[in-house]
Design a protein around this motif. Structure first.
Motif, PDB file in Angstrom:
ATOM      1  N   UNK A  89      59.539  40.881  16.226  1.00  0.00           N
ATOM      2  CA  UNK A  89      58.713  39.560  15.588  1.00  0.00           C
ATOM      3  C   UNK A  89      58.422  39.710  14.312  1.00  0.00           C
ATOM      4  N   UNK A  90      59.125  40.109  13.568  1.00  0.00           N
ATOM      5  CA  UNK A  90      58.700  41.100  11.794  1.00  0.00           C
ATOM      6  C   UNK A  90      59.812  39.864  11.174  1.00  0.00           C
ATOM      7  N   UNK A  91      60.844  40.088  11.766  1.00  0.00           N
ATOM      8  CA  UNK A  91      62.004  38.991  11.464  1.00  0.00           C
ATOM      9  C   UNK A  91      61.542  37.000  11.547  1.00  0.00           C
ATOM     10  N   UNK A  92      60.949  36.792  13.161  1.00  0.00           N
ATOM     11  CA  UNK A  92      60.473  35.530  12.932  1.00  0.00           C
ATOM     12  C   UNK A  92      59.330  35.091  12.121  1.00  0.00           C
ATOM     13  N   UNK A  93      57.909  36.207  12.038  1.00  0.00           N
ATOM     14  CA  UNK A  93      57.080  35.738  11.476  1.00  0.00           C
ATOM     15  C   UNK A  93      57.441  35.915  10.195  1.00  0.00           C
ATOM     16  N   UNK A  94      57.565  37.438   9.342  1.00  0.00           N
ATOM     17  CA  UNK A  94      57.611  37.427   7.805  1.00  0.00           C
ATOM     18  C   UNK A  94      57.309  36.144   7.587  1.00  0.00           C
ATOM     19  N   UNK A  95      58.028  35.448   6.877  1.00  0.00           N
ATOM     20  CA  UNK A  95      57.604  34.717   6.040  1.00  0.00           C
ATOM     21  C   UNK A  95      55.996  34.126   5.981  1.00  0.00           C
ATOM     22  N   UNK A  96      55.535  33.329   6.851  1.00  0.00           N
ATOM     23  CA  UNK A  96      53.793  32.805   7.059  1.00  0.00           C
ATOM     24  C   UNK A  96      52.219  34.012   6.965  1.00  0.00           C
ATOM     25  N   UNK A  97      53.272  35.731   7.465  1.00  0.00           N
ATOM     26  CA  UNK A  97      52.175  36.772   7.157  1.00  0.00           C
ATOM     27  C   UNK A  97      52.456  37.036   5.596  1.00  0.00           C
ATOM     28  N   UNK A  98      53.740  36.708   4.528  1.00  0.00           N
ATOM     29  CA  UNK A  98      53.796  36.589   3.047  1.00  0.00           C
ATOM     30  C   UNK A  98      52.231  35.768   2.892  1.00  0.00           C
ATOM     31  N   UNK A  99      53.045  34.467   3.319  1.00  0.00           N
ATOM     32  CA  UNK A  99      52.235  33.370   2.141  1.00  0.00           C
ATOM     33  C   UNK A  99      50.404  33.490   2.214  1.00  0.00           C
ATOM     34  N   UNK A 100      50.026  33.626   3.953  1.00  0.00           N
ATOM     35  CA  UNK A 100      48.832  33.988   4.680  1.00  0.00           C
ATOM     36  C   UNK A 100      48.764  34.997   2.996  1.00  0.00           C
ATOM     37  N   UNK A 101      48.703  36.584   3.161  1.00  0.00           N
ATOM     38  CA  UNK A 101      48.634  37.485   2.017  1.00  0.00           C
ATOM     39  C   UNK A 101      48.494  36.820   0.631  1.00  0.00           C
ATOM     40  N   UNK A 102      49.407  36.170   0.369  1.00  0.00           N
ATOM     41  CA  UNK A 102      49.512  36.051  -0.885  1.00  0.00           C
ATOM     42  C   UNK A 102      48.232  35.370  -0.939  1.00  0.00           C
ATOM     43  N   UNK A 103      48.133  34.160  -0.393  1.00  0.00           N
ATOM     44  CA  UNK A 103      46.929  33.240   0.085  1.00  0.00           C
ATOM     45  C   UNK A 103      46.196  34.004  -0.084  1.00  0.00           C
ATOM     46  N   UNK A 104      45.122  34.832   0.587  1.00  0.00           N
ATOM     47  CA  UNK A 104      44.415  35.348   0.908  1.00  0.00           C
ATOM     48  C   UNK A 104      44.357  35.823  -0.862  1.00  0.00           C
ATOM     49  N   UNK A 105      44.646  36.460  -1.527  1.00  0.00           N
ATOM     50  CA  UNK A 105      44.385  37.897  -2.743  1.00  0.00           C
ATOM     51  C   UNK A 105      44.282  36.724  -3.625  1.00  0.00           C
ATOM     52  N   UNK A 106      45.078  35.819  -3.899  1.00  0.00           N
ATOM     53  CA  UNK A 106      45.037  34.344  -5.349  1.00  0.00           C
ATOM     54  C   UNK A 106      43.529  34.498  -4.787  1.00  0.00           C
ATOM     55  N   UNK A 107      43.306  33.885  -3.400  1.00  0.00           N
ATOM     56  CA  UNK A 107      41.564  33.148  -3.012  1.00  0.00           C
ATOM     57  C   UNK A 107      40.703  34.461  -3.668  1.00  0.00           C
ATOM     58  N   UNK A 108      40.752  35.454  -2.827  1.00  0.00           N
ATOM     59  CA  UNK A 108      39.988  36.497  -3.208  1.00  0.00           C
ATOM     60  C   UNK A 108      39.932  36.946  -5.553  1.00  0.00           C
ATOM     61  N   UNK A 109      41.282  36.515  -5.656  1.00  0.00           N
ATOM     62  CA  UNK A 109      41.319  36.734  -7.078  1.00  0.00           C
ATOM     63  C   UNK A 109      40.210  35.969  -7.864  1.00  0.00           C
ATOM     64  N   UNK A 110      40.451  34.817  -7.141  1.00  0.00           N
ATOM     65  CA  UNK A 110      39.210  32.693  -7.485  1.00  0.00           C
ATOM     66  C   UNK A 110      37.821  33.304  -7.037  1.00  0.00           C
ATOM     67  N   UNK A 111      38.285  34.264  -5.988  1.00  0.00           N
ATOM     68  CA  UNK A 111      35.754  34.262  -5.837  1.00  0.00           C
ATOM     69  C   UNK A 111      35.467  35.218  -7.007  1.00  0.00           C
ATOM     70  N   UNK A 112      36.823  36.382  -7.088  1.00  0.00           N
ATOM     71  CA  UNK A 112      36.015  37.419  -8.656  1.00  0.00           C
ATOM     72  C   UNK A 112      36.307  36.946  -9.713  1.00  0.00           C
TER      73      UNK A 112
END
Length: 132
Positions: free
Chosen positions: A46-69
């Motif tokens: 599953x990690x081989x299949x979904x690692x790219x979208x999981x990384x994009x979601x994680x980075x997006x969430x981090x940047x979104x939270x940074x924008x909120x701060x």
């Protein structure tokens, strides 16, 4: 009269062997390409299949939270208020864009996996009936 070039081991090479060497190299390059084919049905984790979208979601969430701060700092601090007002919404929108892209990417991958399974099933049926 020209003397044909010799190989490092001292044996002479004919033009036909040079062509075979070039075609062998081309086929090796084709075989070693990373494209998936219907014929290779190696199961992936599953990690081989979904690692790219999981990384994009994680980075997006981090940047979104940074924008909120940063946006909330524009409300709380009076120093550099204009910088916070400009950068905060930019990080918010960039993070939200990455977050949504990653979340949309996951169902697309699931759909492709189902289509690939159907294609492999039909390919195995075709080979079963035509190779008798």
């Amino acid at each position: 009269m020209e003397i044909p070039p010799k190989s490092p081991d001292g044996s002479e090479k004919s033009p036909q062997s040079k062509e075979m060497l070039a075609s062998n190299t081309a086929s090796t390059l084709c075989i070693s390409s990373r494209s998936e084919s219907v014929w290779t049905s190696a199961s992936r984790s599953k990690w081989d299949i979904y690692h790219k979208p999981v990384i994009v979601v994680s980075v997006g969430a981090a940047v979104f939270l940074f924008g909120m701060v940063i946006t909330s700092l524009s409300c709380l601090q009076t120093k550099n208020k204009n910088v916070y007002k400009m950068c905060g919404p930019a990080f918010l929108s960039l993070g939200l864009m990455l977050l949504v892209c990653g979340l949309v990417w996951i169902p697309i991958i699931r759909k492709k996996q189902k289509q690939r399974q159907k294609s492999q099933f039909l390919q195995s049926l075709k080979s079963f009936f035509f190779n008798r």
